[in-house]
Design a protein around this motif. Structure first.
Motif, mmCIF file in Angstrom:
data_model
loop_
_atom_site.group_PDB
_atom_site.id
_atom_site.type_symbol
_atom_site.label_atom_id
_atom_site.label_comp_id
_atom_site.label_asym_id
_atom_site.label_seq_id
_atom_site.Cartn_x
_atom_site.Cartn_y
_atom_site.Cartn_z
ATOM 1 N N ILE A 1 81.442 -32.165 -29.855
ATOM 2 C CA ILE A 1 81.005 -32.852 -28.634
ATOM 3 C C ILE A 1 81.155 -31.934 -27.422
ATOM 4 C CG2 ILE A 1 81.561 -34.754 -27.068
ATOM 5 C CD1 ILE A 1 82.367 -36.387 -29.530
ATOM 6 N N ARG A 2 82.284 -31.253 -27.356
ATOM 7 C CA ARG A 2 82.534 -30.353 -26.218
ATOM 8 C C ARG A 2 81.499 -29.228 -26.160
ATOM 9 N NH1 ARG A 2 82.297 -27.591 -22.696
ATOM 10 N NH2 ARG A 2 83.890 -26.429 -21.542
ATOM 11 N N GLN A 3 81.131 -28.680 -27.333
ATOM 12 C CA GLN A 3 80.222 -27.542 -27.359
ATOM 13 C C GLN A 3 78.753 -27.950 -27.260
ATOM 14 O OE1 GLN A 3 81.113 -24.341 -27.186
ATOM 15 N NE2 GLN A 3 83.228 -25.063 -27.036
ATOM 16 N N GLN B 1 72.511 -29.983 -29.736
ATOM 17 C CA GLN B 1 72.959 -29.322 -30.965
ATOM 18 C C GLN B 1 73.291 -27.867 -30.672
ATOM 19 O OE1 GLN B 1 69.098 -28.072 -33.368
ATOM 20 N NE2 GLN B 1 68.974 -30.257 -32.818
ATOM 21 N N LYS B 2 74.141 -27.315 -31.528
ATOM 22 C CA LYS B 2 74.557 -25.934 -31.320
ATOM 23 C C LYS B 2 75.015 -25.347 -32.645
ATOM 24 C CE LYS B 2 77.444 -23.051 -28.304
ATOM 25 N NZ LYS B 2 78.427 -23.069 -27.196
ATOM 26 N N ARG B 3 74.778 -24.064 -32.819
ATOM 27 C CA ARG B 3 75.218 -23.376 -34.018
ATOM 28 C C ARG B 3 76.700 -23.012 -33.866
ATOM 29 N NH1 ARG B 3 71.442 -18.795 -34.898
ATOM 30 N NH2 ARG B 3 70.076 -20.501 -35.494
ATOM 31 N N LEU B 4 77.514 -23.483 -34.786
ATOM 32 C CA LEU B 4 78.964 -23.293 -34.699
ATOM 33 C C LEU B 4 79.494 -22.720 -36.007
ATOM 34 C CD1 LEU B 4 79.915 -26.714 -33.027
ATOM 35 C CD2 LEU B 4 79.621 -24.511 -31.879
ATOM 36 N N ALA B 5 79.964 -21.486 -35.974
ATOM 37 C CA ALA B 5 80.573 -20.890 -37.159
ATOM 38 C C ALA B 5 81.979 -21.450 -37.348
ATOM 39 C CB ALA B 5 80.635 -19.371 -37.008
ATOM 40 N N SER B 6 82.477 -21.418 -38.577
ATOM 41 C CA SER B 6 83.809 -21.947 -38.859
ATOM 42 C C SER B 6 84.887 -21.206 -38.068
ATOM 43 C CB SER B 6 84.095 -21.842 -40.361
ATOM 44 O OG SER B 6 83.233 -22.664 -41.096
ATOM 45 N N THR B 7 84.709 -19.898 -37.908
ATOM 46 C CA THR B 7 85.699 -19.133 -37.157
ATOM 47 C C THR B 7 85.720 -19.556 -35.687
ATOM 48 O OG1 THR B 7 83.998 -17.404 -36.928
ATOM 49 C CG2 THR B 7 85.623 -17.133 -38.670
ATOM 50 N N VAL C 1 75.345 -34.044 -38.102
ATOM 51 C CA VAL C 1 74.057 -33.700 -38.700
ATOM 52 C C VAL C 1 73.863 -32.198 -38.591
ATOM 53 C CG1 VAL C 1 71.566 -34.013 -38.588
ATOM 54 C CG2 VAL C 1 73.085 -35.939 -38.068
ATOM 55 N N ARG C 2 73.473 -31.579 -39.714
ATOM 56 C CA ARG C 2 73.125 -30.159 -39.678
ATOM 57 C C ARG C 2 71.608 -30.042 -39.709
ATOM 58 N NH1 ARG C 2 76.164 -25.732 -40.936
ATOM 59 N NH2 ARG C 2 77.621 -26.820 -42.288
ATOM 60 N N HIS C 3 71.051 -29.311 -38.768
ATOM 61 C CA HIS C 3 69.605 -29.231 -38.595
ATOM 62 C C HIS C 3 69.052 -27.985 -39.274
ATOM 63 C CE1 HIS C 3 69.862 -32.513 -35.653
ATOM 64 N NE2 HIS C 3 70.976 -31.917 -35.261
ATOM 65 N N GLY C 4 69.134 -27.947 -40.611
ATOM 66 C CA GLY C 4 68.612 -26.812 -41.352
ATOM 67 C C GLY C 4 69.592 -26.321 -42.385
ATOM 68 N N GLY C 5 69.712 -24.991 -42.527
ATOM 69 C CA GLY C 5 70.563 -24.373 -43.536
ATOM 70 C C GLY C 5 72.026 -24.398 -43.165
ATOM 71 N N SER C 6 72.818 -23.691 -43.981
ATOM 72 C CA SER C 6 74.267 -23.782 -43.835
ATOM 73 C C SER C 6 74.796 -23.140 -42.558
ATOM 74 C CB SER C 6 74.948 -23.131 -45.035
ATOM 75 O OG SER C 6 74.567 -21.771 -45.113
ATOM 76 N N ARG C 7 73.980 -22.358 -41.862
ATOM 77 C CA ARG C 7 74.412 -21.787 -40.587
ATOM 78 C C ARG C 7 73.524 -22.278 -39.446
ATOM 79 N NH1 ARG C 7 74.888 -15.490 -41.457
ATOM 80 N NH2 ARG C 7 75.958 -15.580 -39.474
ATOM 81 N N ALA C 8 72.870 -23.392 -39.683
ATOM 82 C CA ALA C 8 71.993 -23.975 -38.675
ATOM 83 C C ALA C 8 72.813 -24.757 -37.643
ATOM 84 C CB ALA C 8 70.976 -24.896 -39.346
ATOM 85 N N PRO C 9 72.196 -25.102 -36.517
ATOM 86 C CA PRO C 9 72.900 -25.887 -35.496
ATOM 87 C C PRO C 9 73.339 -27.250 -36.036
ATOM 88 C CG PRO C 9 70.907 -24.907 -34.597
ATOM 89 C CD PRO C 9 70.850 -24.688 -36.069
ATOM 90 N N VAL C 10 74.416 -27.756 -35.472
ATOM 91 C CA VAL C 10 74.918 -29.080 -35.832
ATOM 92 C C VAL C 10 74.975 -29.943 -34.583
ATOM 93 C CG1 VAL C 10 76.271 -28.241 -37.786
ATOM 94 C CG2 VAL C 10 77.325 -28.372 -35.516
ATOM 95 N N ASP D 1 71.089 -18.009 -42.201
ATOM 96 C CA ASP D 1 70.913 -18.885 -41.056
ATOM 97 C C ASP D 1 69.938 -19.983 -41.411
ATOM 98 O OD1 ASP D 1 71.739 -19.346 -38.498
ATOM 99 O OD2 ASP D 1 71.352 -17.291 -37.901
ATOM 100 N N ALA D 2 69.649 -20.858 -40.455
ATOM 101 C CA ALA D 2 68.622 -21.876 -40.664
ATOM 102 C C ALA D 2 67.294 -21.176 -40.835
ATOM 103 C CB ALA D 2 68.570 -22.811 -39.459
ATOM 104 N N LEU D 3 66.527 -21.596 -41.807
ATOM 105 C CA LEU D 3 65.295 -20.929 -42.116
ATOM 106 C C LEU D 3 64.128 -21.861 -41.827
ATOM 107 C CD1 LEU D 3 66.458 -19.526 -45.522
ATOM 108 C CD2 LEU D 3 66.741 -18.535 -43.265
ATOM 109 N N THR D 4 63.398 -21.600 -40.776
ATOM 110 C CA THR D 4 62.269 -22.468 -40.432
ATOM 111 C C THR D 4 61.006 -21.631 -40.398
ATOM 112 O OG1 THR D 4 63.730 -23.812 -39.109
ATOM 113 C CG2 THR D 4 61.392 -24.092 -38.745
#
Length: 309
Positions: A55-57, A65-71, A98-107, A144-147
């Protein structure tokens, strides 16, 4: 002579009065209804921290939505990056995030809070029941997300996820990738797996890759090198887990044959592999363990990978 740079004495500043956090310094705008839902949601401590960080990011920066890595999540929540990956996956499974795409896509936070799944629906291996570890059992993807625009063939990733992206028929590719250095998921018992349908997969190859080298079918049976390699990759598909869904690439013979067909269509999108002088490229090359791993890590599809971790 000293090499230390010395500044002239400056008059001391009068101490400023601390006013504490101020709205004018930045604030996060969120609907009261959504905030009320968060207050009564059955989150674990870790889940609550990750949800608030998302929410903060997002809302905190005026974006949905924003792409957020685990680190990155770990740096903002104080959790271990491994735990952040597990918690995020659980929140996605419960439809809180919600993830908008692949495993490194924005959430993003799913603002339709009535869709959130209750805590009773947690899997037995819920993130908070797992001890902290320096190694992530649910690995971070190298993609990354692949569109991409819809083409003649349906755009799919080697992991078999596909979704429509709206009026312009973009295909969003949801990817789950496992790194070779991480712990693989437990394989099902060999007896429960269907035998590799060699001929059906060769049929898929002949239909989708007619211009490429065609295997001599009589040599792709029994204990030949190509037959053994294809059987090994077939079995591997039952143990590669999609981070988005928590399911394997395929679960039976029918879905496995379908996945290999879409996998070959995905390979057609590689300019490197499909060029006229790539005589090395054939089914025998694909099913070798090292080459298969590189394909699954998008080594031959650089145009589909993102830049940040």
């Amino acid at each position: 002579m000293s090499n230390v740079l010395r500044f002239p004495d400056l008059p001391e500043r009068a101490p400023t009065k601390t006013k504490g956090p101020q709205v004018e310094d930045g604030y996060t705008r969120i609907a009261n209804e959504l905030l009320d839902a968060l207050c009564v949601a059955d989150f674990t401590n870790r889940e609550f921290r990750v949800v608030n960080f998302i929410i903060r990011q997002t809302y905190g920066w005026g974006t949905k939505q924003k792409r957020l890595a685990s680190t990155f999540i770990a740096g903002g929540t104080g959790l271990h990056a491994t735990d952040c990956s597990k918690v995020l996956n659980e929140l996605i499974r419960r439809q809180v995030v919600v993830r908008h795409g692949g495993s490194r896509a924005p959430v993003s936070l799913n603002k339709r809070h009535t869709e959130w799944l209750a805590a009773e629906s947690r899997k037995k291996s819920a993130p908070d029941s797992c001890p902290q570890s320096g190694q992530d059992a649910l690995t971070q993807s190298g993609q990354d997300a692949l569109t991409k625009k819809d083409r003649k063939d349906i755009n799919t990733s080697p992991y078999g996820e596909e979704s429509t992206a709206g009026a312009d028929d973009e295909q969003t590719l949801a990817v789950e990738n496992t790194k070779s250095e991480t712990l693989p998921p437990a394989e099902p018992k060999a007896a429960s797996l269907p035998n590799c349908p060699h001929q059906a997969i060769l049929d898929q190859w002949a239909e989708i890759m007619p211009e490429k080298r065609q295997p001599l079918r009589s040599l792709w049976t029994g204990s030949s090198a190509g037959s053994r390699a294809l059987a090994a990759r077939w079995k591997q598909g039952f143990s590669i887990i999609n981070e988005q869904t928590g399911d394997a690439l395929y679960a039976d013979e029918a879905t496995g044959i379908d996945w290999w067909g879409r996998f070959f269509k995905f390979l057609r999108r590689s300019e490197f592999l499909m060029r006229d002088d790539s005589r090395f490229f054939g089914l025998d090359w694909i099913v070798k363990a090292e080459n298969f791993r590189k394909i699954m890590e998008f080594k031959y599809h650089p145009e589909l990978t993102g830049g940040d971790a």
